[in-house]
Every structure is written in C-alpha cells, then in structure tokens.
Enzyme design. Sequence first.
Site, short mmCIF file in Angstrom:
data_model
loop_
_atom_site.label_atom_id
_atom_site.label_comp_id
_atom_site.label_asym_id
_atom_site.label_seq_id
_atom_site.Cartn_x
_atom_site.Cartn_y
_atom_site.Cartn_z
N CYS A 8 0.82 -1.21 0.00
CA CYS A 8 0.00 0.00 0.00
C CYS A 8 0.85 1.26 0.00
O CYS A 8 2.00 1.26 0.46
CB CYS A 8 -0.91 0.01 1.23
N GLU B 157 0.59 3.85 1.85
CA GLU B 157 0.96 4.28 3.20
C GLU B 157 2.27 3.63 3.65
O GLU B 157 3.10 4.28 4.29
CB GLU B 157 -0.15 3.95 4.20
#
Length: 128
Positions: free
Chosen positions: A52, A54
């Site tokens: 991801c 993030e």
Amino acid sequence: MRDTDRALVQAATAVSKLRCRSQHHTVASAARTADGRVFTGVNVQHATGGVCAELVLIGTAATQGVTALETIVTVADRGREVVAPCDRCRQVLRDHFPELLVIVGPMDALRVVPLGELPADTGSGSAG
C-alpha cells in the site's frame, strides 16, 4: 481543516494524478511531519502481491530519518477520492505513529480524525 491539511490533500492528489497512471500504481499517500516536511508514496501492485501507498510512504520517510508523522491522507482514482487506510495499514500506522491524524471523507467534506477513531474498514481502503 487547516490550510496545511488542504495542502497535504493537494500533495497526494498531485502525486496520484502524475504517478498513478497504470495498473501498477493506483493510490497515492502524503504525510506531514510536525516540522512541516511532506513525504509521499504510491502503492505497488504486482501479481505476486502488493504494498500500500501508506507503507511505501513510511519507508520513504524513514530513509530521511523521520520517526514521527503528524497527519496522513490517501487518494485514489487519480486524485478524485480520499480513502481510509486498509486494516493492515491502520495496524502498522497505529504501531508506529499512535497519535497520527488521518484526513478522510468525501472531497467536498473532508475532515481530520485521530487514527484510532476511524470506523471499521469497509473494504474500500487503499489497495496494496
């Protein structure tokens, strides 16, 4: 939302529009440190699995010596939608940055909430 929060959304949106043009990169994140530095990342999708945006952002910030993030936002659909971190990312973010604030909501009604107050993941979070 503060102007610095709006600027963070703009940073993630700009990266999303510029770098998320293929099936390999579809989501972008931007995070701000307490001293105002901004770090960005995009997700990496692959047939063997993915990571991801993030998590890429955390690694990018760590390479610059960052040990604390203040606020994060993730955008998808080339900057047209803000999405909440997925369950895996929430756990990593909670473990590393328990005081982190997250910008969430529809683009016309964004709000800043503590990471711990996000509602349960509905499966629409950032795809890794």
